[in-house]
Design a protein around this motif. Sequence first.
Motif, PDB file in Angstrom:
ATOM      1  N   GLU A   9      -5.844 -14.267   9.463  1.00  0.00           N
ATOM      2  CA  GLU A   9      -5.719 -13.825   8.079  1.00  0.00           C
ATOM      3  C   GLU A   9      -5.192 -12.402   8.072  1.00  0.00           C
ATOM      4  O   GLU A   9      -5.340 -11.672   9.050  1.00  0.00           O
ATOM      5  N   ILE A  10      -4.558 -12.035   6.979  1.00  0.00           N
ATOM      6  CA  ILE A  10      -3.988 -10.697   6.840  1.00  0.00           C
ATOM      7  C   ILE A  10      -5.028  -9.776   6.226  1.00  0.00           C
ATOM      8  O   ILE A  10      -5.655 -10.099   5.215  1.00  0.00           O
ATOM      9  N   ARG A  11      -5.186  -8.636   6.852  1.00  0.00           N
ATOM     10  CA  ARG A  11      -6.028  -7.569   6.304  1.00  0.00           C
ATOM     11  C   ARG A  11      -5.212  -6.297   6.317  1.00  0.00           C
ATOM     12  O   ARG A  11      -4.341  -6.126   7.167  1.00  0.00           O
ATOM     13  N   ALA A  12      -5.485  -5.414   5.383  1.00  0.00           N
ATOM     14  CA  ALA A  12      -4.702  -4.184   5.275  1.00  0.00           C
ATOM     15  C   ALA A  12      -5.612  -2.983   5.079  1.00  0.00           C
ATOM     16  O   ALA A  12      -6.705  -3.101   4.524  1.00  0.00           O
ATOM     17  N   VAL A  13      -5.122  -1.851   5.545  1.00  0.00           N
ATOM     18  CA  VAL A  13      -5.771  -0.563   5.312  1.00  0.00           C
ATOM     19  C   VAL A  13      -4.724   0.306   4.628  1.00  0.00           C
ATOM     20  O   VAL A  13      -3.582   0.383   5.083  1.00  0.00           O
ATOM     21  N   VAL A  14      -5.104   0.928   3.507  1.00  0.00           N
ATOM     22  CA  VAL A  14      -4.166   1.774   2.763  1.00  0.00           C
ATOM     23  C   VAL A  14      -4.706   3.190   2.655  1.00  0.00           C
ATOM     24  O   VAL A  14      -5.910   3.412   2.562  1.00  0.00           O
ATOM     25  N   LEU A  15      -3.794   4.141   2.676  1.00  0.00           N
ATOM     26  CA  LEU A  15      -4.127   5.549   2.543  1.00  0.00           C
ATOM     27  C   LEU A  15      -3.911   5.933   1.082  1.00  0.00           C
ATOM     28  O   LEU A  15      -2.801   5.822   0.558  1.00  0.00           O
ATOM     29  N   VAL A  16      -4.994   6.337   0.429  1.00  0.00           N
ATOM     30  CA  VAL A  16      -4.948   6.711  -0.991  1.00  0.00           C
ATOM     31  C   VAL A  16      -5.640   8.053  -1.179  1.00  0.00           C
ATOM     32  O   VAL A  16      -6.276   8.567  -0.266  1.00  0.00           O
TER      33      VAL A  16
END
Length: 100
Positions: A40-47
């Motif tokens: 499965e696709i998981r993401a980490v984003v910088l905010v």
Amino acid sequence: MVKLRGQRFDLGEIETVLTTHPAVREAAAFAVPGRSADLEIRAVVLVGQGIDLEGELRRHCARRLPAAARPVEITAVTEFPQLPSGKIDRRALKLLASRN
């Protein structure tokens, strides 16, 4: 490239879609083992500090990505872990994505 549900996807394209959102400065997407045998696709984003965008980012991805390419989990952080060289520590990010 990863193959999910019989389709091939470039993780870079998923990261690009995430970074088109105005609140996201950087993004990293990973294919990790899911609850079943599939990946499965998981993401980490910088905010920015104190921004909670998971629902908004899900809608953003739904408008731009096929269902199989959408991250099942999006983790927002205010800084990415870095290696001593100053580059992003993608291994640490993948561990962070895998824990959620």
